[in-house]
Design an enzyme around this catalytic site. Structure first.
Site, PDB file in Angstrom:
ATOM      1  N   GLU A  79     -17.736 -24.494   8.976  1.00  0.00           N
ATOM      2  CA  GLU A  79     -16.984 -23.679   9.924  1.00  0.00           C
ATOM      3  C   GLU A  79     -17.858 -23.507  11.147  1.00  0.00           C
ATOM      4  O   GLU A  79     -18.883 -22.823  11.103  1.00  0.00           O
ATOM      5  CB  GLU A  79     -16.628 -22.329   9.287  1.00  0.00           C
ATOM      6  CG  GLU A  79     -15.717 -21.461  10.141  1.00  0.00           C
ATOM      7  CD  GLU A  79     -16.464 -20.354  10.839  1.00  0.00           C
ATOM      8  OE1 GLU A  79     -16.626 -20.464  12.083  1.00  0.00           O
ATOM      9  OE2 GLU A  79     -16.883 -19.403  10.176  1.00  0.00           O
ATOM     10  N   CYS A  95     -17.300 -16.348  16.394  1.00  0.00           N
ATOM     11  CA  CYS A  95     -16.799 -17.726  16.368  1.00  0.00           C
ATOM     12  C   CYS A  95     -15.322 -17.786  16.714  1.00  0.00           C
ATOM     13  O   CYS A  95     -14.798 -18.849  17.042  1.00  0.00           O
ATOM     14  CB  CYS A  95     -17.053 -18.366  15.000  1.00  0.00           C
ATOM     15  SG  CYS A  95     -16.345 -17.429  13.621  1.00  0.00           S
TER      16      CYS A  95
END
Length: 682
Positions: free
Chosen positions: A255, A294
């Protein structure tokens, strides 16, 4: 002070060398982080031989309860974690996202596992697959715990949530964890792991911690292990291409940070509620965690005619953001997690400035800070850039300033907005702010393939919306391309990620024995005692009861229709029914189910306490006046329930397979019912 790692059942202080980590607010040294002296091969073996075995002996519900109890314990230490979290630059709201968000994810996964899975050490997935004409050869899919460890390499921005959202599904899956937090905020992760270990809730070997570098850790993994990574795409690619990862086909879930976008709908006017929602969402995503998320919004895609209005509204809102010591009154944005992060952002903004105009903030902005003893070294101001031609330059779609930085980009049509969004080449999340559902549909259908999650925000859902930047335990977190191509969270999917899916073939009876779940074609058993007179422990999967017969009459149909109010023509109009697909009047489907219950239920008080559900109902063939029905019920699955304080007695759920047939053994209805059954023993 030196950081400590938890390896092979002991706390080990880091050796010489390492990295000096400082308080993000005042620059004072907190600790020196080093993993020197750790034996990574022994750590892996320790996890496999102790943690894996101990977790493997526990059922999924027992593991889920352990995770819940760990979360309960950590909740009592929350104030302590908040104090440490402020040293990373986190405000109280930032810490709430990281700490409370992580604990909420643990509670959520405990509930998901106990609701969706049986109380076994394995998972049975999907319906049976019949592989032969006569039904003697079938298949099931099962998931079993991998016999290795899961290595979690985490990012610096969420030292609590980033760890807890990964260890919860792994532990419930029965796979022990080795946690490697980012060095600059490892001291907060260490504090949390210290409390997990001190609680003694998890079996030994279930969790280990590496503060510092991973050394040759990846060299000692094999095909039964799993690696998850959160961080920069560059580092992720390096780790994913490790020779041992490739040679042993070790699952690697990545990720990575992505250039997420938010699109203001073309139909939105400045006076609409959606315009204010858009401005609030952008500014919140820029300043929460100082933009170190993120999922933060990096690209602000707006109609060309609204650029000036959006820019001025954002400037006005950002002017009110107070920066400084996150513990000081009124401060809404703290520093970045460290000095090196500020350097990285300054370099990224300088690179973006070659292609975009700085509209607010930037490298030369003056920063006013609130709080005593605050050092500027790790602070960076909210910054807005403007890219006039987003389809003509790659910079804002490829250069990420991982902080409070966003770039405004104009578009002239919905198709153009979608094209700009796609230039991110894969994002964790995108959002659309519009009250026009047609517009929202166009954007979603055009951009969904490039995103892991998409939010449509408008006046109807804004009050309860969790927002653009919040990953949720039940929803997939991950994305294609630049975002890493992996998946985290997503409800039960995350638990299954740490398990091996295997197709099992054989006779229905053998498969029933393996899966502990009845399937059609398996041999059944019965006794003289009605199954509703038996306690949970006494019932056996595959035990069945075949009832007496009952002939359906016209009076049954008329009485049920009058009682229920269902006078549909197929039940009452002889002429219309004759012209229908049935050819004649038929009994109500729900009458058949009601009649079936009256045939298989034992009416006296007993161990069966309640019927609280019906699943997978299918009406196969119609029942006409004069047809004779019969019912067969079979114990399909047993799930032991945890006793709650308010429960009068311990219980379990019994899932029954119900088959209703008429003369000549023709099946007319199939379904499952769930009953709550008393247990003899707690």
């Amino acid at each position: 002070m030196k950081s400590k790692s938890y390896a092979c059942g002991s706390w080990i202080q880091g050796g010489p060398g390492g990295t000096e980590v400082c308080d993000a607010v005042n620059g004072k040294i907190i600790c020196n982080v080093s993993s020197t002296g750790l034996d990574f091969e022994k750590m892996v073996e320790y996890g496999r031989t102790l943690g894996s075995v101990a977790l493997g002996d526990m059922t999924i519900h027992e593991r889920a309860n352990a995770v819940k109890n760990v979360a309960k314990h950590l909740l009592t230490k929350k104030d302590y974690f908040y104090q440490i979290s402020s040293k990373t630059g986190a405000t109280k709201l930032d810490s709430w996202i990281d700490i409370d968000g992580g604990l909420a994810t643990m509670f959520s996964y405990s509930g998901i596992a106990r609701r969706e899975f049986a109380n076994e050490t394995f998972i049975v997935e999907g319906p049976p697959e019949t592989l032969s004409a006569n039904g003697t050869f079938s298949a099931r899919h099962i998931l079993t715990s991998k016999k290795g460890v899961s290595v979690h390499i985490n990012a610096f921005n969420f030292p609590c949530w980033g760890m807890l959202e990964k260890i919860a599904p792994s532990l419930i899956a029965g796979v022990p964890v080795i946690v490697k937090p980012a060095t600059v905020s490892a001291y907060l992760t260490q504090a949390v792991v210290e409390e997990i270990v001190a609680s003694k809730i998890l079996p030994e070997g279930a969790i280990q911690l590496i503060c510092g570098g991973v050394g040759d850790l990846l060299d000692h993994l094999n095909e039964q292990d799993v690696v998850t990574f959160t961080g920069s795409a560059t580092t992720g690619k390096q780790l994913r291409s490790h020779p041992n990862i490739i040679d042993n086909s070790i699952p690697f879930n990545m990720e990575a940070d992505s250039l997420n976008c938010s699109i203001l709908g073309q139909s939105v006017s400045v006076d609409d509620p959606e315009f204010a929602l858009f401005i609030k969402e952008i500014s919140s995503e820029m300043t929460a965690k100082a933009g170190q998320k993120c999922t933060a919004i990096r690209r602000v895609i707006v109609p060309a005619t609204k650029v000036d209005a959006v820019t001025e509204a954002l400037k006005s809102r950002l002017d009110k953001v107070v920066m400084g010591d996150p513990t000081a009154e009124g401060v809404r944005m703290g520093p970045l997690v460290g000095r090196s992060q500020r350097t990285d952002i300054r370099n990224a903004v300088a690179a973006l400035s070659q292609h975009c105009e700085v509209m607010y903030g930037g490298n030369d902005a003056n920063i006013q800070l609130v709080g005593d003893g605050v050092e500027e070294d790790a602070f960076y101001p909210p910054t807005l850039l403007y890219c006039a031609k987003p389809l003509a330059t790659d910079a804002p779609h490829s250069i990420e300033a991982f902080g409070p930085v966003s770039t405004i980009m104009p578009y002239d049509s919905i198709d153009q907005a979608v094209a700009i969004a796609r230039l991110g080449k894969g994002s964790l999340v995108g959002s659309i702010v519009t009250y026009d559902d047609h517009e929202a549909t166009q954007i979603i259908m055009g951009a969904a393939a490039f995103h892991g999650r998409m939010l449509v925000l408008n006046r109807d859902c804004a009050k309860e919306s969790t927002g653009h930047g919040s990953p949720l335990p039940t929803l997939v977190h991950g994305g294609p391309g630049r975002a890493g191509g992996g998946e985290e969270l997503g409800g039960s999917r995350a638990i299954k990620h740490y398990m091996q899916r295997t197709a099992i073939q054989g006779s229905p009876t053998t498969l029933m024995a393996i899966t502990r779940e009845y399937m059609a074609g398996a041999k059944t058993s019965s006794t003289d005692r009605h199954p509703f007179r038996k306690y949970f422990e006494e019932l056996v999967v595959g035990e069945s009861l075949t009832t007496h017969r009952r002939t359906v009459t016209e009076a049954d149909i008329v009485n049920f229709g009058c009682l229920s109010g269902d006078h549909f023509y197929a039940h009452f109009d002889e002429i219309a029914a004759k012209d229908s697909l049935f050819g004649q009047r038929v009994a109500h489907g729900y009458f058949i189910i009601s009649a079936a219950a009256g045939m298989f239920v034992d009416p006296a008080p007993g161990p069966v306490l309640a019927n609280y559900g019906l699943e997978n109902l299918r009406f196969i063939e119609p029942v006409h006046i004069g047809d004779t029905i019969q019912v067969k019920i079979t114990v399909k699955q047993k799930i032991k329930k945890d006793r709650r304080p308010e429960d009068k007695s311990p219980t379990g759920v019994v899932l029954w397979d119900v088959e209703v047939t008429k003369q000549d053994k023709v099946i007319v209805a199939l379904y499952d019912i769930l009953t709550l059954v008393e247990r003899k023993r707690d």
